[in-house]
Motif scaffolding. Sequence first.
Motif, PDB file in Angstrom:
ATOM      1  N   VAL A 132      -3.459  -3.908  -5.178  1.00 19.89           N
ATOM      2  CA  VAL A 132      -2.109  -2.869  -5.290  1.00 19.89           C
ATOM      3  C   VAL A 132      -1.193  -4.017  -6.035  1.00 19.89           C
ATOM      4  CG1 VAL A 132      -0.088  -2.123  -3.750  1.00 19.89           C
ATOM      5  CG2 VAL A 132      -2.600  -1.349  -3.670  1.00 19.89           C
ATOM      6  N   THR A 133      -0.224  -3.644  -7.022  1.00 14.78           N
ATOM      7  CA  THR A 133       0.553  -4.461  -7.708  1.00 14.78           C
ATOM      8  C   THR A 133       2.105  -4.160  -7.079  1.00 14.78           C
ATOM      9  OG1 THR A 133       0.508  -2.891  -9.354  1.00 14.78           O
ATOM     10  CG2 THR A 133      -0.971  -4.897  -9.574  1.00 14.78           C
ATOM     11  N   GLY A 134       2.304  -3.343  -6.502  1.00 14.21           N
ATOM     12  CA  GLY A 134       3.800  -2.957  -6.120  1.00 14.21           C
ATOM     13  C   GLY A 134       3.962  -1.628  -5.695  1.00 14.21           C
ATOM     14  N   VAL A 135       4.960  -1.412  -5.191  1.00 19.88           N
ATOM     15  CA  VAL A 135       5.520  -0.017  -4.480  1.00 19.88           C
ATOM     16  C   VAL A 135       6.846   0.231  -4.982  1.00 19.88           C
ATOM     17  CG1 VAL A 135       5.631   1.377  -2.652  1.00 19.88           C
ATOM     18  CG2 VAL A 135       4.055  -0.362  -2.582  1.00 19.88           C
ATOM     19  N   ASP A 136       7.160   1.304  -5.610  1.00 22.39           N
ATOM     20  CA  ASP A 136       8.453   1.835  -6.153  1.00 22.39           C
ATOM     21  C   ASP A 136       8.952   2.795  -5.121  1.00 22.39           C
ATOM     22  OD1 ASP A 136      10.685   2.926  -7.440  1.00 22.39           O
ATOM     23  OD2 ASP A 136       9.478   3.715  -8.992  1.00 22.39           O
ATOM     24  N   PHE A 137       9.928   2.212  -4.269  1.00 20.12           N
ATOM     25  CA  PHE A 137      10.458   2.987  -3.267  1.00 20.12           C
ATOM     26  C   PHE A 137      11.820   3.810  -3.797  1.00 20.12           C
ATOM     27  CE2 PHE A 137       8.260  -0.142  -0.627  1.00 20.12           C
ATOM     28  CZ  PHE A 137       7.678   0.369   0.264  1.00 20.12           C
ATOM     29  N   SER A 138      12.149   3.892  -5.057  1.00 24.48           N
ATOM     30  CA  SER A 138      13.220   4.361  -5.382  1.00 24.48           C
ATOM     31  C   SER A 138      13.491   5.961  -5.365  1.00 24.48           C
ATOM     32  CB  SER A 138      13.712   4.242  -6.814  1.00 24.48           C
ATOM     33  OG  SER A 138      12.448   4.923  -7.761  1.00 24.48           O
ATOM     34  N   ASP A 139      12.379   6.630  -5.029  1.00 22.76           N
ATOM     35  CA  ASP A 139      12.275   7.917  -4.495  1.00 22.76           C
ATOM     36  C   ASP A 139      12.014   8.075  -2.884  1.00 22.76           C
ATOM     37  OD1 ASP A 139      12.287  10.763  -5.805  1.00 22.76           O
ATOM     38  OD2 ASP A 139      10.670  10.573  -4.316  1.00 22.76           O
ATOM     39  N   ASP A 140      12.325   9.284  -2.109  1.00 20.49           N
ATOM     40  CA  ASP A 140      11.897   9.355  -0.843  1.00 20.49           C
ATOM     41  C   ASP A 140      10.562   9.039  -0.519  1.00 20.49           C
ATOM     42  OD1 ASP A 140      14.210   9.622   0.732  1.00 20.49           O
ATOM     43  OD2 ASP A 140      14.087  11.632   1.044  1.00 20.49           O
ATOM     44  N   LYS A 141       9.829   9.711  -1.702  1.00 23.08           N
ATOM     45  CA  LYS A 141       8.302   9.254  -1.641  1.00 23.08           C
ATOM     46  C   LYS A 141       7.946   8.215  -2.475  1.00 23.08           C
ATOM     47  CE  LYS A 141       6.656  14.126  -0.646  1.00 23.08           C
ATOM     48  NZ  LYS A 141       5.680  15.221  -1.264  1.00 23.08           N
ATOM     49  N   PRO A 142       7.602   7.276  -1.787  1.00 22.28           N
ATOM     50  CA  PRO A 142       7.014   5.806  -2.133  1.00 22.28           C
ATOM     51  C   PRO A 142       6.040   6.162  -3.265  1.00 22.28           C
ATOM     52  CG  PRO A 142       6.938   5.599  -0.014  1.00 22.28           C
ATOM     53  CD  PRO A 142       7.203   7.128  -0.054  1.00 22.28           C
ATOM     54  N   VAL A 143       5.894   5.139  -4.189  1.00 26.42           N
ATOM     55  CA  VAL A 143       4.856   5.406  -5.315  1.00 26.42           C
ATOM     56  C   VAL A 143       4.168   4.170  -5.339  1.00 26.42           C
ATOM     57  CG1 VAL A 143       4.208   5.618  -7.866  1.00 26.42           C
ATOM     58  CG2 VAL A 143       6.125   7.087  -6.788  1.00 26.42           C
ATOM     59  N   VAL A 144       3.031   3.963  -5.135  1.00 25.18           N
ATOM     60  CA  VAL A 144       2.129   2.861  -5.212  1.00 25.18           C
ATOM     61  C   VAL A 144       1.392   2.705  -6.443  1.00 25.18           C
ATOM     62  CG1 VAL A 144       0.173   1.688  -3.830  1.00 25.18           C
ATOM     63  CG2 VAL A 144       1.842   3.032  -2.620  1.00 25.18           C
ATOM     64  N   GLN A 145       1.679   1.441  -6.833  1.00 24.57           N
ATOM     65  CA  GLN A 145       0.873   0.827  -8.153  1.00 24.57           C
ATOM     66  C   GLN A 145      -0.202   0.203  -8.058  1.00 24.57           C
ATOM     67  OE1 GLN A 145       4.787  -0.658  -9.130  1.00 24.57           O
ATOM     68  NE2 GLN A 145       5.492   1.344  -9.572  1.00 24.57           N
ATOM     69  N   TYR A 146      -1.325   0.439  -8.801  1.00 27.02           N
ATOM     70  CA  TYR A 146      -2.623  -0.271  -8.477  1.00 27.02           C
ATOM     71  C   TYR A 146      -3.145  -0.557  -9.857  1.00 27.02           C
ATOM     72  CZ  TYR A 146      -4.674   4.106  -8.926  1.00 27.02           C
ATOM     73  OH  TYR A 146      -5.237   5.222  -9.463  1.00 27.02           O
TER      74      TYR A 146
END
Length: 443
Positions: A132-146
Motif C-alpha cells: 500500500v503506497t498511500g490513502v486519498d482521504f479527499s472524498d468521504d470514502k477513502p481510496v487506498v492506492q497499492y
Amino acid sequence: MNAFESIPESCDVVVIGGGPAGSHVSTLLAQRGFDVVLLEKARHPRPMVGESLIPHFWKFMDMSGVTPKVEEAGFLSKAGGITVWNGRIHQFSFRTFGYNRPALHVERDVFDHILLKHSASCGTQVFEEINVTGVDFSDDKPVVQYSSLQGDSRGSGRIQCRYVVDASGNSTVLAKQFKSRQLVAGKRTFLGMWGYFTGNNFVGEDGSSYGPESVGKVQPVTFISSHEDGWAWHIQLRDKVSVGLIINTDRVKRMGKKEQEAYFLETVHKIPYFRELLAPATYLEDSMAFRPDYSFYSTKLAGKNFGCIGDAGAFVDPIFSHGIQAALYAGSMCAWAAESSLGRPDRAENYGRLLQTRLRQHYGFSRSLALGDYGGDGVDPALVIDLMKSMPLVELEMMLVASDISNRSTNFHEMARQAGFMEDDFAQGVMSGKAKVLESLNV
Ligand SMILES: Cc1cc2nc3c(=O)[nH]c(=O)nc-3n(C[C@H](O)[C@H](O)[C@H](O)COP(=O)(O)OP(=O)(O)OC[C@H]3O[C@@H](n4cnc5c(N)ncnc54)[C@H](O)[C@@H]3O)c2cc1C
C-alpha cells in the motif's frame, strides 16, 4: 490463502498489513458481516521478531475464535520471567498470579500466519505481496492506492472503501503520510538487534540452566539482563533461541552489516549468564537483523474513517513483552469503532475521537511501563490512571511486579499510587510476594 483472485475496486474496510493487529481486526469485522480486504506486503510465513507472549493474549484469541488453531500449533509454554537488572535477580511465575493458561514463546512467522489464515477463513479477502503506497482521504470514502510486488497482472490499483485500518507495523503508512510520527528518544536513541542460535542452554523457572534435550520437557522463562548499554533478551523457541540486544544507536551506526554482526556476537557472549547459555551454541549464519527508529508514536491515531493500530500507531521498548497484546487490544477497539462508524455515519467523528483516546490510553500505559524514566512523551497520566482502575486486577498486578524489576518504573508507580493501587498492603503483597529475589542463578 483464499479463493479471491483479483483485488476488488471497492469494499467496506481495507486493512493495511497482516501482522497480529491487522489479522485480528479483519477477523472481527469479517465475522460481523463486513466486506473486508486485507493487503499485505510480504508473503506469509514471513520472519518477525517479538516471540514472547504474556498470558493475557489468550482473551483475544478467544474473541476471534482462533484459540484451537493456536493450541494445535504446539508452541512452547513458558513459566514466567527471570531478570538480572543492575546485578539484582528477580524471578516470577505466571501461575503465582493465578493464570491457568500458559504464556508462550512463539515462532512469529508461524504464529502470525495462523492468525492471517484464520482471518481469511472468516471471510477476509487477503492479498499478499501487495504494497500500500498511500490513502486519498479527499472524498468521504477513502481510496487506498497499492502496487503489486510480484510484477504480475495485478500491477497497481486503487480500492475505494468506507473505513481504512492501518496495521502496517513499523512501516507506519498513514503516520508517514500524515507526518504525525514522533520519535521517542529523550536524550538517547536506541535500536533493537537480534539473531538466532541452536544447541544453546536455557533458563528454567528454578533459575537453573537446561540443555537442548530439555526443550519441551522443562518450561523456559523469558530471560532478560541489563548490560552496560541497554538490555538483552534470551527467548527459547522450539528449535532455536532468539537473542537480542537493545543498545544505543551510536554504538553501531557507522558500521557495515558484517561489523554489526561481529559486534552483536561479541556483545551477547560477554553478558554474564548469556555467555554461559550460549557457550555450546551455534549461531545461525546471517540471522542477525535490527530495527532502528526504536520507539515512536503517532499524534494522529484515528478519525471518522480510519484507525492506526498496533505498531502502526506507536511502538515502545519491548522489555515487558507487551507489543502483541497491545496490537490485539488496539485491533479489538478499532473493530468496535469501525463497526460503530459504519453503522452510524452521522456519529463517525465521535467514534474516531473515542478510538483515538482509547489507543492513546493503552499506549500511555505501555509507554510509562517500559520507558518510565525517560519522561512521558505522548502520555496522558489521567488516561493511564483510569485504565489502571478499570483493567483486570491480575493484569495490573503482573505489570506492577514486572515494573519493579527494572529501574524504569518511577512514573508508572506514581500513577498506580494515584489510582489507589500502591497502598502498603497491596504494594507489599504484589511487589514482594509475587516476585522472588534470587542470590544467583545455577547457569
Ligand atoms: C526487537 C523487538 C522485540 C520485540 N519483542 C516482543 C516480545 O517479546 N513480545 C511482544 O509481544 N512484542 C514484541 N515486540 C513487538 C511486536 O513484535 C510488535 O508489537 C507486533 O509485531 C505488532 O504487530 P502489528 O500487527 O502491529 O505489526 P507487524 O507484526 O509488524 O505487522 C505489520 C505487517 O504489515 C505489513 N506491511 C508493512 N508495510 C506495508 C504496506 N505498505 N502495505 C501492506 N502491508 C504492509 C508487514 O509486512 C507486516 O506483515 C518486539 C519488537 C521488536 C522490534
